[in-house]
Design a protein around this motif. Sequence first.
Motif, PDB file in Angstrom:
ATOM      1  N   LYS A 146       0.737  -1.219  -0.042  1.00  0.00           N
ATOM      2  CA  LYS A 146       0.075  -0.002   0.041  1.00  0.00           C
ATOM      3  C   LYS A 146       0.827   1.361  -0.137  1.00  0.00           C
ATOM      4  N   THR A 147       0.854   2.063  -1.071  1.00  0.00           N
ATOM      5  CA  THR A 147       1.505   3.321  -1.283  1.00  0.00           C
ATOM      6  C   THR A 147       0.805   4.566  -1.308  1.00  0.00           C
ATOM      7  N   GLU A 148       1.456   5.362  -1.406  1.00  0.00           N
ATOM      8  CA  GLU A 148       0.966   6.925  -1.422  1.00  0.00           C
ATOM      9  C   GLU A 148       0.280   7.442  -0.359  1.00  0.00           C
TER      10      GLU A 148
ATOM     11  N   TRP B 201      -2.101  -7.013   0.091  1.00  0.00           N
ATOM     12  CA  TRP B 201      -1.519  -5.879   0.091  1.00  0.00           C
ATOM     13  C   TRP B 201      -0.888  -5.412   1.583  1.00  0.00           C
ATOM     14  N   SER B 202       0.374  -5.587   1.743  1.00  0.00           N
ATOM     15  CA  SER B 202       0.864  -5.214   3.018  1.00  0.00           C
ATOM     16  C   SER B 202       0.923  -3.690   3.252  1.00  0.00           C
TER      17      SER B 202
ATOM     18  N   VAL C 175       7.738  -2.204   6.209  1.00  0.00           N
ATOM     19  CA  VAL C 175       8.804  -2.432   4.962  1.00  0.00           C
ATOM     20  C   VAL C 175      10.015  -1.616   5.337  1.00  0.00           C
ATOM     21  N   ILE C 176      11.043  -2.127   5.435  1.00  0.00           N
ATOM     22  CA  ILE C 176      12.179  -1.541   5.472  1.00  0.00           C
ATOM     23  C   ILE C 176      13.123  -1.112   4.251  1.00  0.00           C
ATOM     24  N   MET C 177      12.889  -1.791   3.063  1.00  0.00           N
ATOM     25  CA  MET C 177      13.206  -1.573   1.873  1.00  0.00           C
ATOM     26  C   MET C 177      12.338  -2.006   0.872  1.00  0.00           C
ATOM     27  N   ALA C 178      12.076  -1.270  -0.132  1.00  0.00           N
ATOM     28  CA  ALA C 178      11.533  -1.326  -1.251  1.00  0.00           C
ATOM     29  C   ALA C 178      12.530  -1.677  -2.580  1.00  0.00           C
TER      30      ALA C 178
END
Length: 192
Positions: free
Chosen positions: A73-75, A100-101, A106-109
Amino acid sequence: MTPRTEQQPQMSVEEFEELERHAPETVRLEFIQGKVQVKGVPDGNHSEIYMWLLEQCMQLRPDLRLYPERGVKTESYRKGRARADAILVPRRSLKGHGEWSDGAGVIMAVEITSYDSDTNQRDRIDKPDGYAAAGIPVYLLIDRDDCSVVVFNQPEKGRYRHQEKLPFGARVKLPEPVDITLDTEPLKEFAD
């Protein structure tokens, strides 16, 4: 820099998730900045780069896990849905997560560029903003087009305040909380 403008989304997040659930396995969909995008299926070199990074992470940070093709999940307000090439998270932190996490764990995408027409906009512009807005501390872009590794960090107000671009072959320091130094020499083999 061009100022960002708010756009009317093509559909709601819920409508996108329903569409994505019914998409054929050969199609990977993302919902970035209110638009449905089709993400290219990885080629062999893309997969080899992922495996190289996985091996590095396992050796240098056995307390972390690098999961491929993970929905995030972004933005702002979690309105986006990105399918990261990989995410780095603490061991067992995806337990109980759905498709969808939330970006908070998350520490890195990680994104590895594909040779498709949308890779510039998607991987170099939209995704850094989306991952930063989700609060992901580090975004690693492995850019096969210009044989470079770009490390984005210090997310603030939907943007990464710092980025460093280094050529394949350089030693790349991934900052805290990742705290790994990558020898990127092997990436030269997969640049084609």
